[in-house]
Design a protein around this motif. Structure first.
Motif, PDB file in Angstrom:
ATOM      1  N   GLU A 143      24.308 -10.397 -29.615  1.00  0.00           N
ATOM      2  CA  GLU A 143      25.120 -10.490 -30.584  1.00  0.00           C
ATOM      3  C   GLU A 143      26.730 -10.580 -30.237  1.00  0.00           C
ATOM      4  N   CYS A 144      27.356 -11.409 -30.939  1.00  0.00           N
ATOM      5  CA  CYS A 144      28.952 -11.677 -30.460  1.00  0.00           C
ATOM      6  C   CYS A 144      29.862 -11.697 -31.612  1.00  0.00           C
ATOM      7  N   SER A 145      31.164 -11.745 -31.264  1.00  0.00           N
ATOM      8  CA  SER A 145      32.141 -11.799 -32.551  1.00  0.00           C
ATOM      9  C   SER A 145      32.802 -12.882 -31.736  1.00  0.00           C
ATOM     10  N   ALA A 146      33.365 -14.044 -32.319  1.00  0.00           N
ATOM     11  CA  ALA A 146      34.484 -14.757 -31.999  1.00  0.00           C
ATOM     12  C   ALA A 146      35.596 -14.283 -32.270  1.00  0.00           C
ATOM     13  N   LYS A 147      35.691 -13.611 -33.256  1.00  0.00           N
ATOM     14  CA  LYS A 147      36.798 -12.782 -33.787  1.00  0.00           C
ATOM     15  C   LYS A 147      37.603 -11.768 -32.790  1.00  0.00           C
ATOM     16  N   THR A 148      36.605 -10.768 -32.404  1.00  0.00           N
ATOM     17  CA  THR A 148      37.051 -10.085 -31.265  1.00  0.00           C
ATOM     18  C   THR A 148      36.784 -10.485 -30.019  1.00  0.00           C
ATOM     19  N   LEU A 149      36.210 -11.261 -29.815  1.00  0.00           N
ATOM     20  CA  LEU A 149      35.563 -11.917 -28.348  1.00  0.00           C
ATOM     21  C   LEU A 149      34.559 -11.022 -27.890  1.00  0.00           C
ATOM     22  N   SER A 150      34.221 -10.252 -28.643  1.00  0.00           N
ATOM     23  CA  SER A 150      32.954  -9.028 -28.214  1.00  0.00           C
ATOM     24  C   SER A 150      31.712  -9.748 -28.058  1.00  0.00           C
ATOM     25  N   GLY A 151      31.212  -9.491 -26.957  1.00  0.00           N
ATOM     26  CA  GLY A 151      29.855 -10.281 -26.528  1.00  0.00           C
ATOM     27  C   GLY A 151      29.907 -11.707 -25.703  1.00  0.00           C
ATOM     28  N   ILE A 152      31.030 -12.416 -26.024  1.00  0.00           N
ATOM     29  CA  ILE A 152      31.318 -13.728 -25.219  1.00  0.00           C
ATOM     30  C   ILE A 152      30.808 -13.827 -24.086  1.00  0.00           C
ATOM     31  N   ASP A 153      31.551 -12.912 -23.144  1.00  0.00           N
ATOM     32  CA  ASP A 153      31.447 -12.962 -21.769  1.00  0.00           C
ATOM     33  C   ASP A 153      30.057 -12.508 -21.272  1.00  0.00           C
ATOM     34  N   ASP A 154      29.462 -11.733 -21.983  1.00  0.00           N
ATOM     35  CA  ASP A 154      28.047 -11.158 -21.675  1.00  0.00           C
ATOM     36  C   ASP A 154      27.267 -12.400 -21.890  1.00  0.00           C
ATOM     37  N   LEU A 155      27.309 -13.079 -22.979  1.00  0.00           N
ATOM     38  CA  LEU A 155      26.558 -14.311 -23.549  1.00  0.00           C
ATOM     39  C   LEU A 155      26.651 -15.359 -22.456  1.00  0.00           C
ATOM     40  N   LYS A 156      27.589 -15.702 -21.918  1.00  0.00           N
ATOM     41  CA  LYS A 156      27.874 -16.502 -20.704  1.00  0.00           C
ATOM     42  C   LYS A 156      27.263 -15.988 -19.466  1.00  0.00           C
ATOM     43  N   LYS A 157      27.505 -14.906 -19.320  1.00  0.00           N
ATOM     44  CA  LYS A 157      26.608 -14.191 -18.083  1.00  0.00           C
ATOM     45  C   LYS A 157      25.215 -14.636 -18.098  1.00  0.00           C
ATOM     46  N   ARG A 158      24.507 -14.084 -19.111  1.00  0.00           N
ATOM     47  CA  ARG A 158      23.146 -14.170 -19.428  1.00  0.00           C
ATOM     48  C   ARG A 158      22.748 -15.650 -19.625  1.00  0.00           C
ATOM     49  N   ILE A 159      23.380 -16.553 -19.935  1.00  0.00           N
ATOM     50  CA  ILE A 159      22.719 -17.688 -19.740  1.00  0.00           C
ATOM     51  C   ILE A 159      22.802 -18.322 -18.400  1.00  0.00           C
ATOM     52  N   LEU A 160      23.906 -18.046 -17.740  1.00  0.00           N
ATOM     53  CA  LEU A 160      23.882 -18.649 -16.298  1.00  0.00           C
ATOM     54  C   LEU A 160      23.143 -17.975 -15.576  1.00  0.00           C
ATOM     55  N   LYS A 161      22.683 -16.490 -15.605  1.00  0.00           N
ATOM     56  CA  LYS A 161      21.536 -15.759 -14.943  1.00  0.00           C
ATOM     57  C   LYS A 161      20.233 -16.541 -15.359  1.00  0.00           C
ATOM     58  N   PHE A 162      20.167 -16.810 -16.635  1.00  0.00           N
ATOM     59  CA  PHE A 162      18.852 -17.529 -16.834  1.00  0.00           C
ATOM     60  C   PHE A 162      18.765 -18.790 -16.049  1.00  0.00           C
ATOM     61  N   PHE A 163      19.654 -19.410 -16.070  1.00  0.00           N
ATOM     62  CA  PHE A 163      19.638 -21.003 -15.452  1.00  0.00           C
ATOM     63  C   PHE A 163      19.393 -20.723 -13.868  1.00  0.00           C
ATOM     64  N   SER A 164      20.140 -19.613 -13.281  1.00  0.00           N
ATOM     65  CA  SER A 164      20.036 -19.642 -11.914  1.00  0.00           C
ATOM     66  C   SER A 164      18.729 -18.701 -11.374  1.00  0.00           C
ATOM     67  N   LYS A 165      18.109 -18.190 -12.397  1.00  0.00           N
ATOM     68  CA  LYS A 165      16.783 -17.710 -12.050  1.00  0.00           C
ATOM     69  C   LYS A 165      15.529 -18.849 -12.454  1.00  0.00           C
ATOM     70  N   GLU A 166      15.995 -19.750 -13.227  1.00  0.00           N
ATOM     71  CA  GLU A 166      15.062 -20.835 -13.957  1.00  0.00           C
ATOM     72  C   GLU A 166      14.125 -21.464 -12.783  1.00  0.00           C
ATOM     73  N   ARG A 167      14.899 -21.821 -11.607  1.00  0.00           N
ATOM     74  CA  ARG A 167      14.304 -22.774 -10.711  1.00  0.00           C
ATOM     75  C   ARG A 167      12.899 -21.975 -10.052  1.00  0.00           C
ATOM     76  N   SER A 168      12.990 -20.610  -9.919  1.00  0.00           N
ATOM     77  CA  SER A 168      11.870 -19.705  -9.236  1.00  0.00           C
ATOM     78  C   SER A 168      10.897 -19.341 -10.293  1.00  0.00           C
ATOM     79  N   CYS A 169      11.166 -20.027 -11.487  1.00  0.00           N
ATOM     80  CA  CYS A 169      10.029 -19.684 -12.498  1.00  0.00           C
ATOM     81  C   CYS A 169      10.045 -18.259 -13.123  1.00  0.00           C
ATOM     82  N   THR A 170      11.220 -17.409 -12.763  1.00  0.00           N
ATOM     83  CA  THR A 170      11.364 -16.212 -13.091  1.00  0.00           C
ATOM     84  C   THR A 170      12.257 -15.896 -14.406  1.00  0.00           C
ATOM     85  N   ILE A 171      11.881 -15.318 -15.666  1.00  0.00           N
ATOM     86  CA  ILE A 171      12.610 -15.393 -16.567  1.00  0.00           C
ATOM     87  C   ILE A 171      12.657 -13.727 -17.041  1.00  0.00           C
ATOM     88  N   GLN A 172      13.991 -13.199 -16.754  1.00  0.00           N
ATOM     89  CA  GLN A 172      14.173 -11.868 -17.070  1.00  0.00           C
ATOM     90  C   GLN A 172      14.417 -11.678 -18.611  1.00  0.00           C
TER      91      GLN A 172
END
Length: 176
Positions: free
Chosen positions: A147-176
């Motif tokens: 969940e995030c809020s564009a108005k308060t920016l709550s959760g925005i940075d966490d969302l970006k980090k989680r997306i990057l974490k997924f992409f960085s682990k994707e090549r090893s076929c590991t999904i967290q």
């Protein structure tokens, strides 16, 4: 360091759930009132370990009259960000009745379920229950729910980090 890894995140969901506001909060780290758009995108580059990622967020129009235009962005998607507003039951229900069927030809592309306007949970007692959301997340086999809020920016940075974490682990076929 290996070459740049390019990834496309396509943002989908009903019109007026805040997709454009989320994109602009990721881009500018501030909230501004938005006029719904037909298409917009934003790229940013981030290094994780020895990998450099160029992530392109693609904002699509949610209105039915733009379905054909929206579908063009699907073919290059590496990840779908399926959005609904936490205070809007119709946008939540439309994920199953409209958006999941819209993605039937892209079943191999992972989905992240994203509740927008999370700041409204403090003032609106009619928000969608998180247990119901997690149940739907599991039903569609989404990677995770955020969940995030564009108005308060709550959760925005966490969302970006989680997306990057997924992409960085994707090549090893590991999904967290």
């Amino acid at each position: 360091m290996e070459g740049i890894i390019k990834k496309n995140v396509v943002i989908i969901g009903d019109g007026y759930v805040g997709k454009t506001s989320i994109l602009n909060s990721i881009k500018q780290q501030k909230f501004e009132e938005q006029i719904p758009n037909l298409y917009d995108d934003f790229e940013y580059t981030q290094t994780i370990g020895d990998k450099q990622f160029k992530v392109k967020f693609i904002d699509t129009a949610g209105q039915e009259e733009f379905a054909m235009i929206r579908a063009f962005s699907y073919k290059d998607a590496d990840l779908f960000l399926l959005c609904f507003a936490v205070d809007d039951r119709v946008s939540f229900e439309n994920m199953e009745t409209k958006w999941i069927s819209d993605l039937k030809d892209y079943s191999d592309v992972p989905i992240i379920l994203l509740g927008t306007k999370s700041d409204l949970r403090r003032t609106n007692r009619n928000c969608i229950n998180k247990d119901e959301i997690v149940k739907f997340q599991k039903k569609i086999n989404a990677l995770f729910y955020a969940e995030c809020s564009a108005k308060t920016l709550s959760g925005i940075d966490d969302l970006k980090k989680r997306i990057l974490k997924f992409f960085s682990k994707e090549r090893s076929c590991t999904i967290q």
